[in-house]
Structures are given as structure tokens and as C-alpha cells.
Scaffold this active site. Structure first.
Site, PDB file in Angstrom:
ATOM      1  CB  SER A 195       1.889   2.657  41.490  1.00 41.99           C
ATOM      2  OG  SER A 195       1.860   3.833  42.267  1.00 41.99           O
ATOM      3  CG  HIS A 223       3.326  -1.332  39.844  1.00 40.49           C
ATOM      4  ND1 HIS A 223       2.067  -1.873  39.750  1.00 40.49           N
ATOM      5  CD2 HIS A 223       3.290  -0.498  40.909  1.00 40.49           C
ATOM      6  CE1 HIS A 223       1.296  -1.376  40.691  1.00 40.49           C
ATOM      7  NE2 HIS A 223       2.016  -0.536  41.418  1.00 40.49           N
ATOM      8  CE  LYS A 255       0.730  -3.374  43.756  1.00 36.46           C
ATOM      9  NZ  LYS A 255       1.436  -2.426  44.602  1.00 36.46           N
TER      10      LYS A 255
HETATM   11  C1  LIG Z   1       1.319  -1.696  45.764  1.00 38.17           C
HETATM   12  C2  LIG Z   1       2.561  -0.974  46.067  1.00 38.17           C
HETATM   13  C3  LIG Z   1       3.176  -1.091  47.316  1.00 38.17           C
HETATM   14  C4  LIG Z   1       2.543  -1.837  48.438  1.00 38.17           C
HETATM   15  O1  LIG Z   1       2.640  -3.224  48.260  1.00 38.17           O
HETATM   16  P1  LIG Z   1       1.555  -4.153  48.969  1.00 38.17           P
HETATM   17  O2  LIG Z   1       2.185  -5.506  48.954  1.00 38.17           O
HETATM   18  O3  LIG Z   1       0.324  -4.052  48.141  1.00 38.17           O
HETATM   19  O4  LIG Z   1       1.350  -3.631  50.350  1.00 38.17           O
HETATM   20  C5  LIG Z   1       4.375  -0.463  47.507  1.00 38.17           C
HETATM   21  N1  LIG Z   1       4.940   0.274  46.536  1.00 38.17           N
HETATM   22  C6  LIG Z   1       4.366   0.425  45.331  1.00 38.17           C
HETATM   23  C7  LIG Z   1       5.032   1.261  44.291  1.00 38.17           C
HETATM   24  C8  LIG Z   1       3.146  -0.174  45.068  1.00 38.17           C
HETATM   25  O5  LIG Z   1       2.556   0.008  43.896  1.00 38.17           O
END
Ligand SMILES: *Cc1c(COP(=O)(O)O)cnc(C)c1O
Length: 412
Positions: A195, A223, A255
Site C-alpha cells: 500500500s 490495492h 479502493k
Molecule cells: C486499506 C487496506 C486495508 C483495509 O481495508 P479497509 O476496507 O479500508 O478497512 C487492508 N489491507 C490493505 C493492504 C489496505 O491497503
């Protein structure tokens, strides 16, 4: 009697004093290290333009990679999905599981070519729930050092022994796995796309390693899904792997899908086990059905969004070419996450400020989100950006770097 009470209480510092001292000390430490964090309030947004604190900025830090959060069909689905009510009224196992949730699970499983999927309130919750439901004391959880915080926390909660290997080093992962002894089971967990760095995990090597050691491979593709691979199926499909190689993966909806929530996708037996035992699923209210409706619309668009993915990939290549021409230090990444290294926290903050003054919103990422000495500007590109916007951003980044260095915001 009453006086004795008061004297006894006065002997130790009053609890509220000790708490406020702890908090003040932590805040002072963050101040001294240029690590205070503030939320900025968005008052308006349209496409990647938004208004923040009364000023219009072009956003280069959202994870809305396909620009779906404002897609008219997604918004209409949310509106139509809410006519029966907003809240789901209970957890899925009580009476909160709606046909829209079921459809979303089926459509995501179908998209990712997996037998089953289970919906969670968020990706963070899903990661906690999955590792807690699968692992126990005596097991080993092997993780990349740069994995998302929720995976690290999840392993700690699970009671398993957590072993972290240097970033993307599959051989080191093999050595960690070899330390595992006894009757316990082993699980390897990795981000698909990291991320904060934007690079992709060596999934084929990790899958082979898991297979050879009877370990379970869990890929958090927050992502990757929507962005990478055929039909946007993510980094697992992009590596030519299937549920047989990666029995469980996480797809988040907040995302590239532009909505909210997350699904754990994979082997039917494992997913069925999670549906009955994963605490974040069992003990949490199901998502609003309207959100599931919006996500169904987003999934249908994302599956067929090769045009958006092609435009996004072209912007990534354009950004990297421009950054290289300007001598910017950008980490290797072929994804929309492009990390422009500042190393020093103050330089990162100063660059972000200069960019903001020029009308760009790019967030400075500092420890503990990234390791010490690895502060950066995390640029995210989206299909809603234009080529000329990316060009102006690259120029502004080069000016921001020059200004930050000239201002004397030097490495500590
Ligand atoms: C954003 C993210 C999460 C968390 O997901 P949310 O739905 O925002 O709680 C988990 N793992 C990774 C790698 C992320 O980037």
C-alpha cells in the site's frame, strides 16, 4: 475516615493526571519528530478536484483508482438500494443478511473465479477476523515486513507466532517457514500490492513455497483488485494463480471499487468456516444493503473497465517517465501507487506543503506508517486524471523537492 480516604488517594498521582501525562508525552514526542497528524476536511469534490479548508485542490492521494466512487450508476444503486431502509438491523447470522449481500458475494466470487466469498464490514476487520479464525497458539504466521497494519495486528490477536521477513524476499520467507516446528499449522500472509510502496509481491514464489510446506497462502489484494490482472481480477490472477494456489484472498471495496466494505474470497470450505466463526463477521452488524447494491454496480463496471485500466496504465508510465526526467527518486512500481522518496520527515512535509500551495493534494507518509528514514510523498494516480494533470504534477513535484532542499529542511 473520609480524611484517610483522601490522603490515601493523594498518595499516588491521580489517575487522570497520569493519563494526561502519558498522552502529553506522546504528543510532545510526535511534535519533536515532526510526526503530528491532522485530518483535513473535504467540503466538496467533483472528479479529482476537491475543496479542502476553503481551497480547491487536485487530489493525487485517493485510492479511487478507477474513479468509480462518483460513477452515476453506483450512486443510483446506493439510492435505490436504500428505499427499504438504511441499516441492515443485525449481524448476518441473526437477520442482517439481505439478498443484496448474497448477490454481491456471488458476483465477486464469479469475477475472481473463486468458489465462494464472504462480506465483511471493512478490510481491516476482515484481516483480523480471518487470521483469528484460522490460526491458534502453536501455529506460525509468516509475513512480509511491509504488510498492512491490520495483518500484523491480526497475527498478534490470533495467538500464533508471528515471523516477519524482509520485504518481498521469498527466500527469507522460506527460512522463516523452516523455523516452524511442532504440530502447529503455518500461514503465509502478504499484501498483493504494497500500500505504501506500490510494488507487487512475488506471488508465484510464495505460492510454490506454501505448496511445498503445506502452508496456507493468504493474499491481501486491497490495492490490486480492480486494477491489475485480466478483467481487473487483481494481483493473484495477474500472476497466473488461482484459488488452488491462493486459497484465500482479500478484496476490498473502498479502493478501486469506490464504495465500502471487503470480501474474503476463495476456497468454499475455508470461506464456510469463516462465515460461522470469524468474529468480525459473527459479532458485527452487516453492511447496509444499499452499500451492497452500490458495490454490485461498481463490480459490474470494474470487470468491464479495460478502457479505464488502459488509461490508468498509460498515466503510470507517463508519470514514471516524467519523474525520471526530473531526477525524482521514485520507488520501482508499475501500479498507480508511486512513492516519491523524501527519506526525511521534514522534507516530506515541506514538499507536501509546497505542492498544496501549487494546488495539488499529495499526502506525506511518515513513520510509523513506513519504516524510519523512509518518509515519502505517496502519489496515487487514477483513471479520472488527465495526461496534462499528470504533467503539471510532475513539474510541481520537482519544484517542491528543490524548494524543500533549499529551505534547509535537511535530513536530521
Ligand atoms: C486499506 C487496506 C486495508 C483495509 O481495508 P479497509 O476496507 O479500508 O478497512 C487492508 N489491507 C490493505 C493492504 C489496505 O491497503
Amino acid at each position: 475516615m473520609r480524611r484517610r480516604w483522601a490522603a490515601a488517594r493523594g498518595a499516588a498521582a491521580r489517575p487522570e493526571v497520569r493519563w494526561s501525562r502519558r498522552i502529553a508525552d506522546a504528543r510532545a514526542a510526535r511534535d519533536a519528530a515532526a510526526r503530528r497528524r491532522v485530518r483535513r476536511t473535504v467540503t466538496w469534490r467533483e472528479g479529482m478536484r476537491c475543496e479542502v479548508d476553503g481551497r480547491e485542490l487536485l487530489n493525487f492521494c485517493s485510492n479511487d483508482y478507477l474513479g468509480l466512487s462518483q460513477h452515476p450508476q453506483v450512486i443510483a444503486a446506493l439510492r435505490d438500494g436504500s428505499v427499504e431502509g438504511v441499516g441492515s438491523t443485525a449481524s448476518a447470522l441473526v437477520c442482517g443478511h439481505h439478498a443484496l449481500h448474497a448477490t454481491l458475494e456471488r458476483e465477486v466470487a464469479d469475477w475472481l473465479q473463486a468458489p465462494a466469498a464472504l462480506l465483511f464490514g471493512s478490510g481491516f476487520t476482515a484481516n483480523l477476523a480471518v487470521l483469528q479464525a484460522l490460526l491458534q497458539s502453536g501455529d506460525t504466521c509468516v509475513q512480509d515486513r511491509l504488510n498492512h497494519a491490520s495483518l500484523i495486528d491480526a497475527a498478534k490477536l490470533s495467538g500464533a507466532t508471528l515471523r516477519r521477513y524482509p520485504h518481498n524476499d521469498a527466500e527469507a520467507a522460506a527460512r522463516q517457514l523452516a523455523t516452524h516446528e511442532g504440530d502447529g499449522l503455518a500461514l503465509i500472509a502478504t499484501d498483493g500490492v504494497f500500500s505504501m510502496d506500490g510494488d507487487v509481491a512475488p506471488l508465484r514464489e510464495l505460492a510454490a513455497l506454501a505448496h511445498a510446506n503445506d502452508a496456507l497462502l493468504y493474499v491481501d489484494d486491497a490495492h490490486g483488485v480492480g486494477v491489475l490482472g485480466p478483467d481487473g481480477r487483481g494481483s493473484v490472477a495477474g500472476a497466473g494463480l488461482s484459488t488452488r494456489d491462493v486459497p484465500l484472498q482479500l478484496a476490498t471495496l473502498g479502493k478501486a471499487l469506490g464504495t465500502y466494505g471487503a470480501l474474503v474470497v476463495g476456497d468454499a470450505d475455508l470461506v464456510g468456516h469463516l462465515a460461522e466463526t470469524a468474529r468480525g463477521h459473527v459479532y458485527s452488524t452487516a453492511l447496509p444493503p444499499a452499500l451492497a447494491a452500490a458495490s454490485i454496480a461498481a463490480v459490474r463496471i470494474a470487470r468491464a473497465a479495460d478502457d479505464r485500466r488502459a488509461h490508468l496504465a498509460a498515466l503510470v508510465a507517463q508519470f514514471r517517465g516524467g519523474a525520471s526526467n526530473h531526477g525524482l527518486d521514485v520507488l520501482p512500481s508499475t501500479t498507480p501507487i508511486q512513492a516519491v522518496m523524501a527519506f526525511d520527515d521534514r522534507i516530506a512535509l515541506r514538499m507536501a506543503q509546497v505542492l498544496e500551495d501549487a494546488g495539488f493534494w499529495v499526502s506525506a507518509i511518515r513513520p510509523p506508517t513506513v519504516p524510519e528514514g523512509r518518509a515519502r510523498l505517496r502519489v496515487t494516480l487514477t483513471a479520472a486524471h488527465t495526461e496534462s494533470e499528470v504533467d503539471t504534477l510532475v513539474d510541481a513535484l520537482a519544484r517542491a523537492r528543490d524548494a524543500a532542499v533549499a529551505s534547509g529542511a535537511r535530513p536530521a
